[in-house]
Write a protein that holds these residues in place. Sequence first.
Motif, PDB file in Angstrom:
ATOM      1  N   ASP A  91      -2.984 -16.887  31.097  1.00 60.20           N
ATOM      2  CA  ASP A  91      -2.174 -15.722  30.718  1.00 60.20           C
ATOM      3  C   ASP A  91      -0.686 -16.038  30.813  1.00 60.20           C
ATOM      4  O   ASP A  91       0.111 -15.617  29.951  1.00 60.20           O
ATOM      5  CB  ASP A  91      -2.504 -14.533  31.610  1.00 60.20           C
ATOM      6  CG  ASP A  91      -3.878 -13.943  31.337  1.00 60.20           C
ATOM      7  OD1 ASP A  91      -4.541 -14.394  30.384  1.00 60.20           O
ATOM      8  OD2 ASP A  91      -4.286 -13.026  32.085  1.00 60.20           O
ATOM      9  N   CYS A  92      -0.295 -16.762  31.853  1.00 58.34           N
ATOM     10  CA  CYS A  92       1.116 -17.132  31.998  1.00 58.34           C
ATOM     11  C   CYS A  92       1.581 -17.975  30.811  1.00 58.34           C
ATOM     12  O   CYS A  92       2.677 -17.763  30.274  1.00 58.34           O
ATOM     13  CB  CYS A  92       1.338 -17.894  33.303  1.00 58.34           C
ATOM     14  SG  CYS A  92       1.081 -16.895  34.797  1.00 58.34           S
ATOM     15  N   VAL A  93       0.750 -18.927  30.404  1.00 57.22           N
ATOM     16  CA  VAL A  93       1.099 -19.786  29.269  1.00 57.22           C
ATOM     17  C   VAL A  93       1.235 -18.964  27.991  1.00 57.22           C
ATOM     18  O   VAL A  93       2.182 -19.155  27.208  1.00 57.22           O
ATOM     19  CB  VAL A  93       0.056 -20.906  29.102  1.00 57.22           C
ATOM     20  CG1 VAL A  93       0.251 -21.639  27.779  1.00 57.22           C
ATOM     21  CG2 VAL A  93       0.138 -21.888  30.269  1.00 57.22           C
ATOM     22  N   GLU A  94       0.312 -18.015  27.768  1.00 58.38           N
ATOM     23  CA  GLU A  94       0.404 -17.183  26.570  1.00 58.38           C
ATOM     24  C   GLU A  94       1.687 -16.347  26.584  1.00 58.38           C
ATOM     25  O   GLU A  94       2.341 -16.185  25.548  1.00 58.38           O
ATOM     26  CB  GLU A  94      -0.817 -16.268  26.457  1.00 58.38           C
ATOM     27  CG  GLU A  94      -2.079 -16.966  26.026  1.00 58.38           C
ATOM     28  CD  GLU A  94      -1.987 -17.523  24.617  1.00 58.38           C
ATOM     29  OE1 GLU A  94      -2.393 -16.818  23.668  1.00 58.38           O
ATOM     30  OE2 GLU A  94      -1.510 -18.668  24.466  1.00 58.38           O
ATOM     31  N   GLY A  95       2.033 -15.836  27.738  1.00 52.10           N
ATOM     32  CA  GLY A  95       3.270 -15.070  27.834  1.00 52.10           C
ATOM     33  C   GLY A  95       4.492 -15.915  27.518  1.00 52.10           C
ATOM     34  O   GLY A  95       5.408 -15.475  26.813  1.00 52.10           O
ATOM     35  N   ILE A  96       4.529 -17.148  28.034  1.00 53.10           N
ATOM     36  CA  ILE A  96       5.669 -18.029  27.778  1.00 53.10           C
ATOM     37  C   ILE A  96       5.697 -18.460  26.314  1.00 53.10           C
ATOM     38  O   ILE A  96       6.774 -18.597  25.718  1.00 53.10           O
ATOM     39  CB  ILE A  96       5.636 -19.244  28.729  1.00 53.10           C
ATOM     40  CG1 ILE A  96       5.726 -18.770  30.184  1.00 53.10           C
ATOM     41  CG2 ILE A  96       6.792 -20.198  28.430  1.00 53.10           C
ATOM     42  CD1 ILE A  96       5.480 -19.860  31.212  1.00 53.10           C
ATOM     43  N   ARG A  97       4.526 -18.655  25.703  1.00 54.41           N
ATOM     44  CA  ARG A  97       4.484 -18.966  24.263  1.00 54.41           C
ATOM     45  C   ARG A  97       5.091 -17.824  23.452  1.00 54.41           C
ATOM     46  O   ARG A  97       5.865 -18.070  22.508  1.00 54.41           O
ATOM     47  CB  ARG A  97       3.046 -19.215  23.804  1.00 54.41           C
ATOM     48  CG  ARG A  97       2.452 -20.535  24.258  1.00 54.41           C
ATOM     49  CD  ARG A  97       1.074 -20.748  23.655  1.00 54.41           C
ATOM     50  NE  ARG A  97       1.171 -20.821  22.209  1.00 54.41           N
ATOM     51  CZ  ARG A  97       0.423 -20.122  21.356  1.00 54.41           C
ATOM     52  NH1 ARG A  97      -0.473 -19.252  21.802  1.00 54.41           N
ATOM     53  NH2 ARG A  97       0.577 -20.266  20.059  1.00 54.41           N
ATOM     54  N   LEU A  98       4.748 -16.585  23.803  1.00 53.14           N
ATOM     55  CA  LEU A  98       5.307 -15.443  23.081  1.00 53.14           C
ATOM     56  C   LEU A  98       6.813 -15.364  23.298  1.00 53.14           C
ATOM     57  O   LEU A  98       7.571 -15.109  22.348  1.00 53.14           O
ATOM     58  CB  LEU A  98       4.628 -14.153  23.547  1.00 53.14           C
ATOM     59  CG  LEU A  98       5.166 -12.857  22.933  1.00 53.14           C
ATOM     60  CD1 LEU A  98       5.096 -12.889  21.416  1.00 53.14           C
ATOM     61  CD2 LEU A  98       4.405 -11.654  23.491  1.00 53.14           C
ATOM     62  N   LEU A  99       7.258 -15.574  24.521  1.00 47.25           N
ATOM     63  CA  LEU A  99       8.691 -15.577  24.805  1.00 47.25           C
ATOM     64  C   LEU A  99       9.408 -16.628  23.968  1.00 47.25           C
ATOM     65  O   LEU A  99      10.447 -16.350  23.338  1.00 47.25           O
ATOM     66  CB  LEU A  99       8.917 -15.848  26.297  1.00 47.25           C
ATOM     67  CG  LEU A  99      10.368 -16.062  26.732  1.00 47.25           C
ATOM     68  CD1 LEU A  99      11.198 -14.811  26.513  1.00 47.25           C
ATOM     69  CD2 LEU A  99      10.413 -16.492  28.207  1.00 47.25           C
ATOM     70  N   ALA A 100       8.878 -17.839  23.949  1.00 42.76           N
ATOM     71  CA  ALA A 100       9.508 -18.914  23.185  1.00 42.76           C
ATOM     72  C   ALA A 100       9.522 -18.599  21.690  1.00 42.76           C
ATOM     73  O   ALA A 100      10.503 -18.890  20.988  1.00 42.76           O
ATOM     74  CB  ALA A 100       8.778 -20.236  23.447  1.00 42.76           C
ATOM     75  N   ALA A 101       8.440 -18.002  21.189  1.00 36.69           N
ATOM     76  CA  ALA A 101       8.391 -17.651  19.766  1.00 36.69           C
ATOM     77  C   ALA A 101       9.484 -16.655  19.402  1.00 36.69           C
ATOM     78  O   ALA A 101      10.154 -16.786  18.360  1.00 36.69           O
ATOM     79  CB  ALA A 101       7.016 -17.088  19.420  1.00 36.69           C
ATOM     80  N   ALA A 102       9.692 -15.655  20.244  1.00 36.60           N
ATOM     81  CA  ALA A 102      10.735 -14.672  19.964  1.00 36.60           C
ATOM     82  C   ALA A 102      12.122 -15.293  20.077  1.00 36.60           C
ATOM     83  O   ALA A 102      13.006 -15.027  19.260  1.00 36.60           O
ATOM     84  CB  ALA A 102      10.596 -13.497  20.920  1.00 36.60           C
ATOM     85  N   MET A 103      12.326 -16.118  21.098  1.00 40.97           N
ATOM     86  CA  MET A 103      13.635 -16.768  21.261  1.00 40.97           C
ATOM     87  C   MET A 103      13.916 -17.698  20.087  1.00 40.97           C
ATOM     88  O   MET A 103      15.060 -17.835  19.647  1.00 40.97           O
ATOM     89  CB  MET A 103      13.678 -17.535  22.584  1.00 40.97           C
ATOM     90  CG  MET A 103      13.598 -16.630  23.808  1.00 40.97           C
ATOM     91  SD  MET A 103      13.707 -17.507  25.388  1.00 40.97           S
ATOM     92  CE  MET A 103      15.498 -17.751  25.510  1.00 40.97           C
ATOM     93  N   HIS A 104      12.877 -18.333  19.564  1.00 44.73           N
ATOM     94  CA  HIS A 104      13.047 -19.200  18.392  1.00 44.73           C
ATOM     95  C   HIS A 104      13.541 -18.381  17.197  1.00 44.73           C
ATOM     96  O   HIS A 104      14.469 -18.797  16.481  1.00 44.73           O
ATOM     97  CB  HIS A 104      11.730 -19.897  18.056  1.00 44.73           C
ATOM     98  CG  HIS A 104      11.814 -20.819  16.886  1.00 44.73           C
ATOM     99  ND1 HIS A 104      11.548 -20.400  15.594  1.00 44.73           N
ATOM    100  CD2 HIS A 104      12.179 -22.128  16.796  1.00 44.73           C
ATOM    101  CE1 HIS A 104      11.726 -21.423  14.767  1.00 44.73           C
ATOM    102  NE2 HIS A 104      12.100 -22.485  15.464  1.00 44.73           N
TER     103      HIS A 104
END
Length: 412
Positions: free
Chosen positions: A395-408
Motif C-alpha cells: 500500500d505504501c508503494v502504491e501511494g508513493i507511485r500515485l504521488l510521483a505520478a501527480a508530481m510528474h
Amino acid sequence: MAPRIEIDADLVRDRIDRLAAIGRVGETGVTRTLYDDAWVAATDQYAAWCDAAGLAVTRDAVGNVWGRLEGTAGGDAVVSGSHIDSQVNGGRFDGALGALAGLIAVAALRDQFGAPKRPLEAVAFCEEEGSRFPNAQFWGSRAITGRIGAADLDTVCDGAGRSIGAVMRDVGLDPDAVGTAKRGDIGDFIELHIEQGPILEQDDLAVAIVDAITGIRHYHVTLTGVQNHAGGFPMDIRNDPMAGFLELGAGLIDTAHRAGRPAVSTIGRVEATPGARAIIPREVRFTLDTRHPDPAARARQYAVQEALMREVAARRGLGIDWTIELDHPPCLSDPGILAALQAGATEQGIATRVMASGAGHDTQQMARIARVAMIFVRSKDGRSHTPEEFSSLEDCVEGIRLLAAAMHKLAY
C-alpha cells in the motif's frame, strides 16, 4: 500511454524501518518529539538521504529539512512531505511515511525522467503533533507560512516549563531567525499520509485522493442548575444540569449521526460539580468536538447544535455558556491537483476513491501559500497514534507511485 512509474519497494521498506528505529519504543512504538535527541537524529538521517539522492539539502530556521531538485524552467516549486515528529509512544507511519514518500518520489522521478521543468522539493516538517510543546502544533508549517509570532518563542513551553526558543538554541537553531523560514515560492503541495481511519480498509483500497480536510470546532460548555438533595427534591421542579447534559449529549451526537458521513461529533470530557452520588449537581461542564469538511454543511451543523443547546437549557431552566477554543475552517483541495492525481491514478492503474480527511494536517497550513491536496494510504484496522499503527509495504508503494505520478504531471 504514460510510462509506469517504478518505486523500489526494498528502498521504501529500508527507509521506513531505519527511520522507525530512531526513537523506537518496544517493538513498533516511536517517541520522537520536537527538538529531542531522537528528533535531531531523525532530521540528520533525512538530510543524509536527501544528499545521497542528489538533492540540494537545506535546513530552515525552525529545523524543517528540504531536499530540492532544480527545474529547467524555474518557477514555483512542486513540494511533497509531512512531519518527522511523532506522538509519545506513537507509531512508525504517522507523518514519517509522508516525509519519506516525498523524498522517494522526487528521487524516482529524477532517475526515470531526468530534470523537471519546475523545481521539485521534498520536506520533513519539524513538527505537527504538539507532543512536547502542546501549543506548538504545526510549528514547521506555520513557520513556512509566516505564522509564528515573536512572543511564541517565549510563551510556548514544554512540560518542564522550558520555552521553545530556549530549546531551539540547545539544538543549534536561532529563534530570532524564525521569520526567515517563510516561503513564497511554493506553487503546489501534496501531502501523503496514512488514513488514520477505517474507510479504505472497508472499501478494500490501498489509497485515496483527499478532496478536503475537515473543519473542526471545539466547544467548552457549562450548564448551570440548582444544587439540591437527590432524594428530597421532586423531579418535576428540578433544575438539573446533569439531566440537561444527558439530553444534550444524545442530541448533539445524533445531529452528526443523522447527517451521515463525513459529519462527526464527539463529547470527550464531562465533569460535574460537586460530583457526589446523592446530590443534584450545581454545574456540568463538557467538551464538544464537531467536524465537517463541507463549508456550508459545517455551518448548518454548528447552527443546529447551538440551537439545540439553547433550547434544552431554556426548557429545563438551566444557565448555559460556552467558549469556542478552536475553530479551523475546512481546507478544500485544489481542483488542478485533484485532476493530476485522478489522471495519474488512471494512467498508473491505481484504484482509488475520493474522500475527506477527518483529522488536521500540515496541508491546512500550507494552503495559505500554495495549492494543496493529499493522498491517503490504508491503515490496518484504522489504527493510528499507537504502536499498533500499520500500513502494508504494498500500500505504501502504491501511494508513493500515485504521488510521483501527480508530481510528474505538475512539474514535467
